[in-house]
Design a protein around this motif. Sequence first.
Motif, mmCIF file in Angstrom:
data_model
loop_
_atom_site.group_PDB
_atom_site.id
_atom_site.type_symbol
_atom_site.label_atom_id
_atom_site.label_comp_id
_atom_site.label_asym_id
_atom_site.label_seq_id
_atom_site.Cartn_x
_atom_site.Cartn_y
_atom_site.Cartn_z
ATOM 1 N N MET A 155 0.809 -1.228 0.000
ATOM 2 C CA MET A 155 0.000 0.000 0.000
ATOM 3 C C MET A 155 0.837 1.272 0.000
ATOM 4 O O MET A 155 0.357 2.320 -0.403
ATOM 5 C CB MET A 155 -0.934 0.009 1.206
ATOM 6 C CG MET A 155 -2.043 -1.006 1.105
ATOM 7 S SD MET A 155 -3.154 -0.902 2.507
ATOM 8 C CE MET A 155 -2.622 -2.336 3.419
ATOM 9 N N TYR A 156 2.077 1.187 0.458
ATOM 10 C CA TYR A 156 2.933 2.374 0.552
ATOM 11 C C TYR A 156 3.901 2.470 -0.628
ATOM 12 O O TYR A 156 4.811 3.294 -0.615
ATOM 13 C CB TYR A 156 3.697 2.362 1.885
ATOM 14 C CG TYR A 156 2.754 2.510 3.059
ATOM 15 C CD1 TYR A 156 2.387 3.765 3.528
ATOM 16 C CD2 TYR A 156 2.197 1.388 3.676
ATOM 17 C CE1 TYR A 156 1.510 3.903 4.587
ATOM 18 C CE2 TYR A 156 1.311 1.520 4.731
ATOM 19 C CZ TYR A 156 0.971 2.776 5.183
ATOM 20 O OH TYR A 156 0.091 2.922 6.234
ATOM 21 N N HIS A 171 -0.317 5.538 9.267
ATOM 22 C CA HIS A 171 0.114 4.155 9.434
ATOM 23 C C HIS A 171 -0.262 3.710 10.844
ATOM 24 O O HIS A 171 -0.060 4.458 11.798
ATOM 25 C CB HIS A 171 1.635 4.079 9.239
ATOM 26 C CG HIS A 171 2.165 2.697 9.074
ATOM 27 N ND1 HIS A 171 2.180 1.772 10.102
ATOM 28 C CD2 HIS A 171 2.714 2.081 7.995
ATOM 29 C CE1 HIS A 171 2.705 0.644 9.656
ATOM 30 N NE2 HIS A 171 3.039 0.808 8.385
ATOM 31 N N ARG A 190 -10.599 -2.165 4.968
ATOM 32 C CA ARG A 190 -9.289 -2.191 4.312
ATOM 33 C C ARG A 190 -9.259 -1.295 3.063
ATOM 34 O O ARG A 190 -8.247 -0.642 2.805
ATOM 35 C CB ARG A 190 -8.906 -3.622 3.973
ATOM 36 C CG ARG A 190 -7.440 -3.795 3.660
ATOM 37 C CD ARG A 190 -7.070 -5.273 3.666
ATOM 38 N NE ARG A 190 -5.681 -5.489 3.399
ATOM 39 C CZ ARG A 190 -4.721 -5.506 4.303
ATOM 40 N NH1 ARG A 190 -5.009 -5.309 5.567
ATOM 41 N NH2 ARG A 190 -3.469 -5.720 3.965
ATOM 42 N N ASP A 191 -10.348 -1.250 2.312
ATOM 43 C CA ASP A 191 -10.391 -0.393 1.111
ATOM 44 C C ASP A 191 -10.310 1.076 1.485
ATOM 45 O O ASP A 191 -9.606 1.851 0.835
ATOM 46 C CB ASP A 191 -11.666 -0.655 0.288
ATOM 47 C CG ASP A 191 -11.633 -2.003 -0.410
ATOM 48 O OD1 ASP A 191 -10.508 -2.515 -0.661
ATOM 49 O OD2 ASP A 191 -12.714 -2.548 -0.700
ATOM 50 N N ARG A 217 -6.761 1.820 2.512
ATOM 51 C CA ARG A 217 -5.919 1.957 1.322
ATOM 52 C C ARG A 217 -6.111 3.348 0.679
ATOM 53 O O ARG A 217 -5.144 3.988 0.294
ATOM 54 C CB ARG A 217 -6.255 0.846 0.325
ATOM 55 C CG ARG A 217 -5.349 0.819 -0.880
ATOM 56 C CD ARG A 217 -5.600 -0.386 -1.775
ATOM 57 N NE ARG A 217 -4.939 -1.551 -1.206
ATOM 58 C CZ ARG A 217 -5.559 -2.632 -0.737
ATOM 59 N NH1 ARG A 217 -6.867 -2.717 -0.787
ATOM 60 N NH2 ARG A 217 -4.883 -3.635 -0.231
ATOM 61 N N ARG A 218 -7.349 3.827 0.593
ATOM 62 C CA ARG A 218 -7.623 5.171 0.044
ATOM 63 C C ARG A 218 -6.976 6.254 0.911
ATOM 64 O O ARG A 218 -6.379 7.201 0.401
ATOM 65 C CB ARG A 218 -9.128 5.415 -0.064
ATOM 66 C CG ARG A 218 -9.772 4.873 -1.309
ATOM 67 C CD ARG A 218 -11.210 5.369 -1.476
ATOM 68 N NE ARG A 218 -12.092 4.955 -0.387
ATOM 69 C CZ ARG A 218 -12.704 3.777 -0.321
ATOM 70 N NH1 ARG A 218 -12.534 2.891 -1.274
ATOM 71 N NH2 ARG A 218 -13.479 3.489 0.698
ATOM 72 N N VAL A 246 -4.368 5.924 2.867
ATOM 73 C CA VAL A 246 -2.914 5.854 2.682
ATOM 74 C C VAL A 246 -2.529 6.609 1.410
ATOM 75 O O VAL A 246 -1.624 7.445 1.420
ATOM 76 C CB VAL A 246 -2.423 4.384 2.628
ATOM 77 C CG1 VAL A 246 -0.994 4.300 2.111
ATOM 78 C CG2 VAL A 246 -2.538 3.736 4.006
ATOM 79 N N ARG A 247 -3.216 6.324 0.310
ATOM 80 C CA ARG A 247 -2.923 6.990 -0.971
ATOM 81 C C ARG A 247 -3.118 8.503 -0.855
ATOM 82 O O ARG A 247 -2.282 9.287 -1.310
ATOM 83 C CB ARG A 247 -3.843 6.476 -2.094
ATOM 84 C CG ARG A 247 -3.378 5.247 -2.738
ATOM 85 C CD ARG A 247 -2.210 5.511 -3.674
ATOM 86 N NE ARG A 247 -1.276 4.445 -3.452
ATOM 87 C CZ ARG A 247 0.034 4.507 -3.593
ATOM 88 N NH1 ARG A 247 0.608 5.597 -3.980
ATOM 89 N NH2 ARG A 247 0.794 3.494 -3.356
#
Length: 187
Positions: A73-74, A104, A160-161, A164-165, A167-168
């Motif tokens: 993801m990173y 994180h 989790r989705d 992930r968004r 993180v981005r």
Amino acid sequence: MLKIWSMKQQQQQQQKEAAASGDGSAKKKVTAAQIRVQKDLTELSLPSTMKTHFPNPDDLLHFTVTIEPDEGMYQGGKFNFSFVINNNFPHEPPKVKCIQKIYHPNIDLEGNVCLNILREDWKPVLNLNAVLVGLQYLFLEPNAADPLNKEAATDLQHNRDNFRRNVRNSMNGGYVGREKFERVVSA
């Protein structure tokens, strides 16, 4: 290649020269921590995704490590960690902080890192390579079970989705909630 005893030998030579010249410019003694750090650094075999930087080449106890994850993801981010090693090393772990604000579960917004070998599981037989492997692993498998950033951990556990968004978005310099993050991805 650095030699384990080269610092000690260099120091002894400088002390002899200073004593012979009588100018009193003898250098400070090399500590056991410095010798151990030098040994650990010579044994490092860093992957292409990690680089060390020594702002002062004469000070092995203060340096930075850059991690650029190439998967997970990173992926695409560039994260810098400061390492501060005290004179009780290896009996005490290095102090490691992430310089950038990061979304994180195991790194809080002040850059503190939650890695078991930097706390209760540290043992003098561990080395800097073990710490670097642990940091790299945090980017591949964030651990929501042992969080410093509880919001990110909850997000990772329950959605989790969305994690992930977030993180981005954070890596692109956006906001997550009310927190603004620094851009850490290349344009």
